[in-house]
Scaffold this motif. Sequence first.
Motif, PDB file in Angstrom:
ATOM      1  N   PHE A 189       0.853  -1.184   0.000  1.00 56.91           N
ATOM      2  CA  PHE A 189       0.000   0.000   0.000  1.00 56.91           C
ATOM      3  C   PHE A 189       0.892   1.239   0.000  1.00 56.91           C
ATOM      4  O   PHE A 189       2.113   1.137   0.062  1.00 56.91           O
ATOM      5  CB  PHE A 189      -0.918  -0.010   1.224  1.00 56.91           C
ATOM      6  CG  PHE A 189      -1.843  -1.192   1.293  1.00 56.91           C
ATOM      7  CD1 PHE A 189      -3.044  -1.201   0.604  1.00 56.91           C
ATOM      8  CD2 PHE A 189      -1.510  -2.311   2.049  1.00 56.91           C
ATOM      9  CE1 PHE A 189      -3.900  -2.296   0.655  1.00 56.91           C
ATOM     10  CE2 PHE A 189      -2.349  -3.410   2.116  1.00 56.91           C
ATOM     11  CZ  PHE A 189      -3.549  -3.401   1.415  1.00 56.91           C
ATOM     12  N   ASP A 190       0.269   2.395  -0.078  1.00 52.36           N
ATOM     13  CA  ASP A 190       1.026   3.639  -0.019  1.00 52.36           C
ATOM     14  C   ASP A 190       1.683   3.812   1.344  1.00 52.36           C
ATOM     15  O   ASP A 190       1.355   3.118   2.305  1.00 52.36           O
ATOM     16  CB  ASP A 190       0.107   4.834  -0.292  1.00 52.36           C
ATOM     17  CG  ASP A 190      -0.405   4.867  -1.734  1.00 52.36           C
ATOM     18  OD1 ASP A 190       0.242   4.241  -2.601  1.00 52.36           O
ATOM     19  OD2 ASP A 190      -1.441   5.513  -1.977  1.00 52.36           O
ATOM     20  N   HIS A 191       2.615   4.771   1.402  1.00 55.47           N
ATOM     21  CA  HIS A 191       3.267   5.172   2.657  1.00 55.47           C
ATOM     22  C   HIS A 191       4.091   4.052   3.284  1.00 55.47           C
ATOM     23  O   HIS A 191       4.240   3.984   4.507  1.00 55.47           O
ATOM     24  CB  HIS A 191       2.227   5.684   3.668  1.00 55.47           C
ATOM     25  CG  HIS A 191       1.363   6.787   3.137  1.00 55.47           C
ATOM     26  ND1 HIS A 191       1.833   8.067   2.914  1.00 55.47           N
ATOM     27  CD2 HIS A 191       0.062   6.796   2.757  1.00 55.47           C
ATOM     28  CE1 HIS A 191       0.861   8.824   2.441  1.00 55.47           C
ATOM     29  NE2 HIS A 191      -0.221   8.071   2.323  1.00 55.47           N
ATOM     30  N   GLY A 192       4.626   3.158   2.439  1.00 61.08           N
ATOM     31  CA  GLY A 192       5.536   2.133   2.930  1.00 61.08           C
ATOM     32  C   GLY A 192       4.888   1.050   3.753  1.00 61.08           C
ATOM     33  O   GLY A 192       5.556   0.397   4.571  1.00 61.08           O
ATOM     34  N   ILE A 193       3.600   0.807   3.556  1.00 63.11           N
ATOM     35  CA  ILE A 193       2.870  -0.197   4.323  1.00 63.11           C
ATOM     36  C   ILE A 193       2.654  -1.452   3.471  1.00 63.11           C
ATOM     37  O   ILE A 193       2.214  -1.356   2.322  1.00 63.11           O
ATOM     38  CB  ILE A 193       1.507   0.352   4.791  1.00 63.11           C
ATOM     39  CG1 ILE A 193       1.710   1.556   5.721  1.00 63.11           C
ATOM     40  CG2 ILE A 193       0.694  -0.733   5.486  1.00 63.11           C
ATOM     41  CD1 ILE A 193       0.439   2.312   6.024  1.00 63.11           C
ATOM     42  N   THR A 194       2.951  -2.598   4.032  1.00 62.41           N
ATOM     43  CA  THR A 194       2.759  -3.879   3.357  1.00 62.41           C
ATOM     44  C   THR A 194       1.972  -4.818   4.266  1.00 62.41           C
ATOM     45  O   THR A 194       2.283  -4.939   5.452  1.00 62.41           O
ATOM     46  CB  THR A 194       4.107  -4.537   3.014  1.00 62.41           C
ATOM     47  OG1 THR A 194       4.822  -3.705   2.096  1.00 62.41           O
ATOM     48  CG2 THR A 194       3.902  -5.912   2.377  1.00 62.41           C
ATOM     49  N   ALA A 195       0.960  -5.465   3.701  1.00 68.64           N
ATOM     50  CA  ALA A 195       0.249  -6.527   4.406  1.00 68.64           C
ATOM     51  C   ALA A 195       0.888  -7.857   4.035  1.00 68.64           C
ATOM     52  O   ALA A 195       1.132  -8.138   2.858  1.00 68.64           O
ATOM     53  CB  ALA A 195      -1.225  -6.536   4.028  1.00 68.64           C
ATOM     54  N   ILE A 196       1.151  -8.670   5.055  1.00 63.08           N
ATOM     55  CA  ILE A 196       1.750  -9.989   4.861  1.00 63.08           C
ATOM     56  C   ILE A 196       0.773 -11.029   5.389  1.00 63.08           C
ATOM     57  O   ILE A 196       0.406 -11.002   6.565  1.00 63.08           O
ATOM     58  CB  ILE A 196       3.087 -10.106   5.612  1.00 63.08           C
ATOM     59  CG1 ILE A 196       4.041  -8.980   5.201  1.00 63.08           C
ATOM     60  CG2 ILE A 196       3.726 -11.479   5.370  1.00 63.08           C
ATOM     61  CD1 ILE A 196       5.197  -8.796   6.159  1.00 63.08           C
TER      62      ILE A 196
END
Length: 312
Positions: free
Chosen positions: A5-12
Amino acid sequence: MTKDFDHGITAIDTGFFRPCFDASHLIVEHGRAAFIDTGTNYSVPLLLDALRARQLAVDAIDYVILTHVHLDHAGGAGLLMQQLPNAKLVVHPRGARHMIDPSALIAGATAVYGAEEITHSYGVLVPVPAQRVIEAPDGHVVDLAERELLCLDTPGHARHHISIYDARSRAFFTGDTFGLSYREFDTDKGAFILPTSTPVQFEPDALHASIQRMLEREPTQMFLTHYSRVTDVTRLASDLFVQIDAMVAIARVHARAADRHTRIADDLADLYTSRAQAHGCRFDAAQVRELLTMDIELNTQGLEVWLDKSKH
């Protein structure tokens, strides 16, 4: 499986139970990073794989932040911390002792799920050294490379629960306080959501207040552990308020029934099914109940514990 996602966010996807059921979130800022929630011991290789895929070394992780210490959120924290030499563990003050010595946490979970299920689903919990644990009371700020992550005390689901506000993305990382929203239930109307009253600390008034407190910051998105990002925040909050009240009403109606557990579970299944179908979900009643089997059971248990405490 990961999603950026934006702003350096990742869902794992932590791999717990089924795909898109349980998420850890990675936040990256100027080459430094933090995990929010970890999944189980079996999730740790997936989290480390996500780092490698983003060319992040294990020593780039400054923090592992836990929304609360239920095992689907925190069971892998100790094992993960062993792999992250620079990381500090951030947790609610009520939860810190359970990360340092997980014996009581294991005993409580075993009482709910059984010893065989604990070993199968979560593995053997690893303690976190006390010197690596940071207690995060209400208002505590985690400084991730000068990106402030604000920890708010948000009880209702559990008394050891924090939700983390990231002003950069105008997002909360909500653990279980903002409910459950599985992607299988998404429709053209958006996300579907339901509260979680997992035993043993469900407090409906506190849950109402915690959700309202988050809304006061006017977030544009919420990152749920179950499962990841939702964006129609105002509508979803309203849905949660309605359902919390409906769940309490169901529990009270059956409070004195000899078959209380069965009656509450059946009415919860009807509540969620009717709302899911009104939302446009393609599943029939049996399919909805199958997908929500675990949550119906845990919500029933949570309501029963709340009823019994309310007597006193």
